[in-house]
Design a protein around this motif. Structure first.
Motif, PDB file in Angstrom:
ATOM      1  N   GLU A  94       0.841  -1.188   0.000  1.00  0.00           N
ATOM      2  CA  GLU A  94       0.000   0.000   0.000  1.00  0.00           C
ATOM      3  C   GLU A  94       0.881   1.245   0.000  1.00  0.00           C
ATOM      4  O   GLU A  94       1.034   1.938   0.997  1.00  0.00           O
ATOM      5  CB  GLU A  94      -0.956  -0.034   1.197  1.00  0.00           C
ATOM      6  N   GLU A  95       1.502   1.488  -1.129  1.00  0.00           N
ATOM      7  CA  GLU A  95       2.373   2.645  -1.298  1.00  0.00           C
ATOM      8  C   GLU A  95       2.413   3.031  -2.766  1.00  0.00           C
ATOM      9  O   GLU A  95       2.348   2.172  -3.638  1.00  0.00           O
ATOM     10  CB  GLU A  95       3.780   2.336  -0.795  1.00  0.00           C
ATOM     11  N   TRP A 144      -0.130   6.041   0.278  1.00  0.00           N
ATOM     12  CA  TRP A 144      -1.227   5.233  -0.250  1.00  0.00           C
ATOM     13  C   TRP A 144      -2.539   6.007  -0.365  1.00  0.00           C
ATOM     14  O   TRP A 144      -3.389   5.692  -1.189  1.00  0.00           O
ATOM     15  CB  TRP A 144      -1.416   4.006   0.644  1.00  0.00           C
ATOM     16  N   ASP A 145      -2.711   7.023   0.454  1.00  0.00           N
ATOM     17  CA  ASP A 145      -3.988   7.745   0.479  1.00  0.00           C
ATOM     18  C   ASP A 145      -4.120   8.772  -0.641  1.00  0.00           C
ATOM     19  O   ASP A 145      -5.167   9.408  -0.769  1.00  0.00           O
ATOM     20  CB  ASP A 145      -4.163   8.456   1.834  1.00  0.00           C
ATOM     21  N   THR A 146      -3.087   8.953  -1.438  1.00  0.00           N
ATOM     22  CA  THR A 146      -3.159   9.932  -2.523  1.00  0.00           C
ATOM     23  C   THR A 146      -4.003   9.401  -3.672  1.00  0.00           C
ATOM     24  O   THR A 146      -4.122   8.192  -3.879  1.00  0.00           O
ATOM     25  CB  THR A 146      -1.755  10.281  -3.040  1.00  0.00           C
ATOM     26  N   ASP A 147      -4.570  10.312  -4.421  1.00  0.00           N
ATOM     27  CA  ASP A 147      -5.383   9.980  -5.596  1.00  0.00           C
ATOM     28  C   ASP A 147      -4.486  10.010  -6.833  1.00  0.00           C
ATOM     29  O   ASP A 147      -3.998  11.085  -7.214  1.00  0.00           O
ATOM     30  CB  ASP A 147      -6.524  10.983  -5.737  1.00  0.00           C
TER      31      ASP A 147
END
Length: 513
Positions: A199-200, A249-252
């Motif tokens: 998750e990166e 990981w939280d980036t769009d």
């Protein structure tokens, strides 16, 4: 983009108007691995037809770091020197924590090698050289030929191929899938990758600018210009610089690939606005592979068989090592000189090689992007200590760079230098007026040092005049030795002295790996 793309001509294939004779080998994918595979087979006297759904070389720089072993393989294929001449040669890597350098390495501290440690060269150039080489050899390259179905039989496979003029069928004794990480052929056969999806996310940005950065690999942990994340800088030809930036990981991905988001990030890295974007991409770390690479008449090579995170340059380089392990074996099978069972040797060795790459890649990924808790505590402690004490610096892991694995061969061995032990690639060295690897050729070789080469059917004897490099890399403190070297330049066995019967037995075993 700075690179000038020149589309290749589509030629209507003969299968559109009449059934084609069965091909010996069909290769799906005209990237660097598929092209290298076709050339390697041609070098062994086996023709292949190459099918690709596109008609240009790769869009974007993609793979850029080509290791010494890959350059040696490319040299054997006829394009190694062109890659070195065009590429940016480097061997030093530097790792920083924030603004302080904490570790550096030299990948080739000794002389006496034909090829450098690493060359940075955009994938489109490598493909361009390989296409030209394939065309000069008369290899059939079919552009705009998209494989849409694969049907396996006991002794061949049938491909359904779409073209601008309609579909046709193509039969081949062997099909080699070199169609990349998203391999349509793999999907058509219902095969799944096994392994980890991290998750990166990282941003790749190629920029064109005038700069005086040295020809080195620079990696930062938590740099001031990209707080809390990681960054990488590589120099390429044509004043192109590769910059990798960790995003989280939280980036769009769709938002982050917009120029208005990318340009301010790059300005912070290089400290000015005097650059242009050449190519960008966003990728997710993956460390996965097929359980096996041989599926009846369909063989998987390169990213279609395994995929790793890009740090460590193990993708394209690992794929070329697949080509190296498969070409001589498949050629012998196609010619009827060996049974198809020897292809299990390719499967065993390259699954082993893929697992080694996956392990190194996974460790690098965890160090760069540790989970909260023990992993992060360890990573932060290592970075803290690395700027203060020597023992911690080699523990800093910004990507263990690609090198050929040593296969775990069960083979005759002797008390000789470890760098040339069975299962390892034969080290290069000056040889008469040239280089040893050039002299080995594409067959089994009995390399005799300090003695005459025993005559063995099916193997060629080589007996060089000894020099300091040969002594150091192959003899050590010994006065004489005999090495059996495979067609892929891997040491199959070695002795202080050996009889022809012992060498012949090791050669018979060597086909299976």
């Amino acid at each position: 983009m700075a690179y000038e793309y020149r589309p290749f001509d589509y030629v209507p294939p003969p299968g559109l108007t009449a059934a084609e004779p069965r091909h010996r080998v069909a290769i799906v994918g005209a990237g660097p691995i598929g092209l290298a595979m076709a050339i390697e087979l041609a070098n062994h006297g086996v023709p292949a037809v190459v099918l690709d759904d596109n008609n240009v070389v790769s869009v974007g720089s993609r793979a850029i770091c080509w290791s010494k072993r890959s350059l040696e393989i490319l040299d054997r294929l006829g394009v190694g020197q062109a890659c070195v001449d065009k590429g940016v040669t480097w061997k030093v890597g530097r790792t920083f924590h924030r603004a302080a350098e904490v570790f550096n390495f030299d990948l080739l501290p000794e002389d006496g090698h034909k090829m450098p440690a690493f060359v940075n060269l955009q994938q489109y150039y490598v493909e361009e050289y390989l296409v030209a080489r394939a065309q000069a050899m008369g290899i059939e390259l079919r552009w705009k030929n998209k494989v849409v179905a694969v049907e396996r039989h006991a002794d061949h496979a049938v491909l359904t191929v779409e073209t601008p003029d309609g579909p046709y069928e193509l039969e081949a004794d062997w099909v080699i899938a070199c169609d990349g990480a998203r391999s349509p052929v793999r999907g058509m056969l219902g095969l799944e990758f096994e392994g980890e999806l991290f998750e990166e996310r990282f941003l790749i940005a190629d920029i064109q600018m005038q700069a005086d950065f040295p020809s080195e690999r620079w990696f930062w942990f938590e740099p001031e210009f990209h707080n809390g994340q990681s960054a990488l800088l590589h120099k390429q030809p044509d004043n192109i610089y590769r910059i990798d930036l960790q995003l989280g990981w939280d980036t769009d991905p769709e938002v982050e690939k917009q120029p208005e988001r990318i340009i301010p990030r790059i300005e912070k890295v290089v400290g000015h606005k005097n650059f242009t974007l050449d190519w960008t991409s966003i990728y997710t770390f993956q460390c996965r592979r097929l359980r096996q690479f041989v599926h009846g008449p369909v063989l998987f090579v390169g990213d279609s068989a395994h995929i790793v995170s890009p740090f460590g340059a193990r993708g394209g380089n690992g794929g070329l090592q697949d080509v190296d392990a498969l070409g001589w074996r498949l050629a012998a099978v196609v010619k009827g000189a060996q049974p198809a069972a020897i292809l299990a040797g390719y499967d065993r060795e390259r699954v082993f090689g893929a697992d080694e790459n996956l392990l190194n890649s996974s460790r690098s990924t965890r160090f760069m992007s540790p989970e909260d808790g023990v992993e992060r505590l360890f990573r932060d402690a290592v970075l803290h200590l690395a700027s203060r004490v020597d023992f911690a610096r080699p523990m800093v892991n910004s990507g263990r760079l690609s090198r050929p694995c040593t296969y775990p061969l069960v083979a005759p061995d002797a008390d000789l230098p470890s760098g040339a032990r069975p299962g390892s690639v034969a080290p290069d060295a000056p040889f008469d007026d040239g280089w040893l690897l050039d002299a080995l050729g594409r067959e089994f070789v009995v390399l005799a040092l300090g003695q005459e080469a025993p005559a063995v059917p099916g193997a060629r004897g080589v007996q060089p005049a000894l020099n300091d490099h040969l002594r150091r890399r192959y003899l050590g403190s010994a006065e004489r030795a005999v090495y059996l070297i495979r067609p892929d330049q891997v040491v199959a066995a070695r002795w202080l002295t050996a009889t022809p019967d012992a060498i012949a037995a090791a050669m018979a075993a060597g086909w299976g790996g």
